[in-house]
Scaffold this motif. Structure first.
Motif, short mmCIF file in Angstrom:
data_model
loop_
_atom_site.label_atom_id
_atom_site.label_comp_id
_atom_site.label_asym_id
_atom_site.label_seq_id
_atom_site.Cartn_x
_atom_site.Cartn_y
_atom_site.Cartn_z
N VAL A 70 37.17 27.78 42.54
CA VAL A 70 36.19 26.69 42.53
C VAL A 70 34.82 27.25 42.15
O VAL A 70 34.58 28.46 42.23
CB VAL A 70 36.11 25.98 43.90
N ALA A 71 33.94 26.36 41.75
CA ALA A 71 32.56 26.75 41.43
C ALA A 71 31.62 25.70 41.97
O ALA A 71 31.91 24.50 41.93
CB ALA A 71 32.37 26.91 39.93
N VAL A 72 30.47 26.15 42.48
CA VAL A 72 29.43 25.26 42.99
C VAL A 72 28.15 25.54 42.21
O VAL A 72 27.68 26.68 42.13
CB VAL A 72 29.18 25.48 44.50
N THR A 73 27.57 24.49 41.63
CA THR A 73 26.32 24.62 40.88
C THR A 73 25.39 23.48 41.27
O THR A 73 25.68 22.69 42.15
CB THR A 73 26.57 24.58 39.36
N GLY A 74 24.26 23.39 40.56
CA GLY A 74 23.32 22.30 40.80
C GLY A 74 22.26 22.67 41.81
O GLY A 74 21.57 23.68 41.65
N ALA A 75 22.11 21.86 42.85
CA ALA A 75 21.07 22.09 43.85
C ALA A 75 21.27 23.45 44.52
O ALA A 75 22.39 23.95 44.64
CB ALA A 75 21.11 20.98 44.89
N ASP A 76 20.16 24.02 44.97
CA ASP A 76 20.21 25.30 45.68
C ASP A 76 20.55 25.03 47.14
O ASP A 76 19.69 24.86 47.99
CB ASP A 76 18.86 26.01 45.58
N CYS A 77 21.85 24.95 47.41
CA CYS A 77 22.29 24.64 48.76
C CYS A 77 23.15 25.78 49.29
O CYS A 77 23.82 26.48 48.52
CB CYS A 77 23.07 23.33 48.80
N PRO A 78 23.14 26.01 50.61
CA PRO A 78 24.01 27.05 51.19
C PRO A 78 25.48 26.65 51.04
O PRO A 78 25.86 25.50 51.27
CB PRO A 78 23.58 27.10 52.66
N VAL A 79 26.29 27.62 50.63
CA VAL A 79 27.72 27.41 50.44
C VAL A 79 28.47 28.26 51.45
O VAL A 79 28.26 29.47 51.53
CB VAL A 79 28.15 27.78 49.00
N SER A 80 29.34 27.64 52.22
CA SER A 80 30.06 28.36 53.27
C SER A 80 31.56 28.15 53.10
O SER A 80 32.02 27.01 52.95
CB SER A 80 29.62 27.86 54.65
N LEU A 81 32.32 29.23 53.09
CA LEU A 81 33.78 29.17 53.05
C LEU A 81 34.32 29.76 54.34
O LEU A 81 34.16 30.95 54.60
CB LEU A 81 34.32 29.93 51.84
N ASN A 82 34.89 28.90 55.18
CA ASN A 82 35.38 29.33 56.50
C ASN A 82 34.30 30.03 57.31
O ASN A 82 34.56 30.99 58.03
CB ASN A 82 36.60 30.24 56.35
N GLY A 83 33.04 29.57 57.14
CA GLY A 83 31.93 30.14 57.89
C GLY A 83 31.27 31.31 57.22
O GLY A 83 30.21 31.77 57.68
N LEU A 85 29.07 32.84 54.28
CA LEU A 85 28.08 32.30 53.35
C LEU A 85 28.21 32.90 51.95
O LEU A 85 28.48 34.09 51.79
CB LEU A 85 26.67 32.53 53.88
N HIS A 86 27.99 32.04 50.96
CA HIS A 86 27.91 32.44 49.56
C HIS A 86 26.68 31.76 48.96
O HIS A 86 26.26 30.70 49.42
CB HIS A 86 29.16 31.99 48.79
N PRO A 87 26.12 32.34 47.90
CA PRO A 87 24.98 31.68 47.25
C PRO A 87 25.44 30.50 46.41
O PRO A 87 26.64 30.34 46.13
CB PRO A 87 24.40 32.79 46.36
N ALA A 88 24.51 29.67 46.02
CA ALA A 88 24.80 28.61 45.06
C ALA A 88 25.04 29.25 43.69
O ALA A 88 24.79 30.44 43.49
CB ALA A 88 23.64 27.63 45.00
N TRP A 89 25.51 28.47 42.76
CA TRP A 89 25.87 28.95 41.42
C TRP A 89 26.88 30.08 41.52
O TRP A 89 26.72 31.15 40.94
CB TRP A 89 24.62 29.36 40.63
N TRP A 90 27.93 29.82 42.30
CA TRP A 90 28.92 30.85 42.59
C TRP A 90 30.33 30.28 42.37
O TRP A 90 30.60 29.13 42.71
CB TRP A 90 28.79 31.31 44.04
N ALA A 91 31.20 31.09 41.79
CA ALA A 91 32.62 30.77 41.67
C ALA A 91 33.39 31.66 42.63
O ALA A 91 33.11 32.86 42.72
CB ALA A 91 33.10 31.00 40.24
N LEU A 92 34.34 31.10 43.34
CA LEU A 92 35.06 31.87 44.35
C LEU A 92 36.46 31.33 44.54
O LEU A 92 36.71 30.14 44.30
CB LEU A 92 34.32 31.86 45.68
N PRO A 93 37.40 32.19 44.95
CA PRO A 93 38.76 31.71 45.21
C PRO A 93 38.86 31.07 46.59
O PRO A 93 38.21 31.50 47.55
CB PRO A 93 39.59 33.00 45.14
N PHE A 166 32.19 35.40 41.74
CA PHE A 166 31.08 35.88 40.90
C PHE A 166 30.08 34.74 40.75
O PHE A 166 30.40 33.57 41.00
CB PHE A 166 31.57 36.34 39.53
N GLY A 167 28.87 35.08 40.35
CA GLY A 167 27.83 34.06 40.23
C GLY A 167 27.04 34.17 38.95
O GLY A 167 27.16 35.14 38.20
N LEU A 168 26.25 33.15 38.69
CA LEU A 168 25.31 33.11 37.58
C LEU A 168 23.90 32.95 38.12
O LEU A 168 23.70 32.41 39.21
CB LEU A 168 25.63 31.95 36.64
#
Length: 341
Positions: A70-83, A85-93, A166-168
């Motif tokens: 999956v990938a999350v882009t757009g607003a600068d929001c905190p991204v959490s996977l099972n607690g 943290l990952h940065p925004a603009w990040w792709a992760l399994p 990975f991120g952009l």
């Protein structure tokens, strides 16, 4: 499958929009920040216009029943996977049972969640975009609800090669936090009736701030600020309008048409936001201040070309993160990105 755990009615399935039906009164719809949706898709190997989730109400939480990238882009929001943290603009399994959460944005207003393979919903007039105004497209023509389940197409991206993702850098995409600030004007070209506004109104449009009022949604934003007065009363027939059209109703307080814009209207048009800057409107929250700056048509075209080159370059480097750098397709993409810069 994606199970929606926490959401809001303004969150919906979107793609790049529904084109070719304006003459039938069907608006474009699609992502409010089209470039963010596109790059989220291209980060994970999807077609640019694959269906994804547009998130405008936070927090947003979803559980995955199958492994995916999956990938999350757009607003600068905190991204959490099972607690975690990952940065925004990040792709992760993600894997079966994983819960992804997007928190309140630090800047911006809308985030985009894309999944490799794309979300599967029935196309309406050639698009998966939800038209909330008309109640069609997407998932039953409505915003997402808790308990909804979205199907996605299995994808062959090897998750084992990307344990941390990975991120952009959004700055490299021309999307620094300063691009959302009042001090960086949104570029516009003159509207058809620009000449009929008083000189003081035309000057105020460019030199004074405009507040995004609470009367703001995917159809358009009403702004508050200096009254835009005409030199004389105009009687206009209804005519075609597009996302980015800035109209001045009798109140003198401008309206900007957006993704679900009406297809026709009769208010005088003082300006049109250039296509390369439409994403900035999609990322402007209620209460934020906007400024505008007139540019020429050639400058508007150049800005769009620059944006396209940045998107292509980012997509090429994302492909490098997903695959062997020696792959001829990746080398070709990088060479093309260099030539377009």
């Amino acid at each position: 499958m994606i199970e929606i755990l926490t959401t809001g009615a303004a969150n919906s399935v979107q793609d790049l929009g529904r084109f070719g039906y304006l003459d039938a009164g069907v608006s474009r719809s699609g992502a409010m920040d089209a470039s963010a949706l596109e790059i989220a898709n291209r980060m994970i190997g999807n077609d640019a216009g694959a269906a994804a989730i547009e998130i405008a109400v936070f927090p947003f939480r979803a559980r995955f029943s199958h492994s995916a990238l999956v990938a999350v882009t757009g607003a600068d929001c905190p991204v959490s996977l099972n607690g975690n943290l990952h940065p925004a603009w990040w792709a992760l399994p993600v894997r079966s049972g994983d819960v992804l959460e997007l928190g309140l944005p630090r800047s911006g207003a809308r985030a985009y969640l894309a999944v490799a393979g794309g979300i599967v919903v029935e196309n309406v007039l050639g698009s998966a975009a939800t038209d909330l105004k008309s109640g069609w497209g997407g998932l039953e023509g409505r915003g997402l609800r808790r308990g909804d389940r979205l199907v996605f197409t299995p994808h062959s991206v090897p998750l084992t090669a990307l344990p941390a993702g990975f991120g952009l850098d959004p700055v490299a995409l021309g999307r620094a936090a300063s691009d959302l600030a009042e001090t960086n004007p949104i570029r516009v070209v003159p509207g058809a009736e620009h000449q009929f506004f008083e000189a003081s109104a035309a000057t105020a449009f460019e030199t004074t701030p405009w507040k995004v009022t609470e009367d703001a949604n995917r159809q358009g934003y009403r702004l508050s600020g200096t009254e835009l007065r005409l030199t004389r009363k105009l009687e206009l027939h209804s005519h075609g309008i597009m996302p980015g059209t800035v109209q001045a109703p009798p109140s003198g307080q401008p309206i900007i048409q957006l993704a679900e814009a009406n297809t026709c209207g009769g208010y005088p048009k003082i300006a049109h936001v250039i296509e390369a800057d439409l994403w900035r409107l999609g990322q402007a929250p209620v209460g934020s201040l906007l400024r505008f700056s007139l540019v020429s048509r050639s400058e508007a075209v150049a800005a769009l070309r620059e944006q396209r080159a940045r998107l292509n370059r980012a997509a090429a480097f994302a492909a490098l993160a997903r695959k062997d750098a020696r792959h001829p397709e990746i080398l070709s993409a990088l060479a093309g990105a260099d030539r377009s810069s």
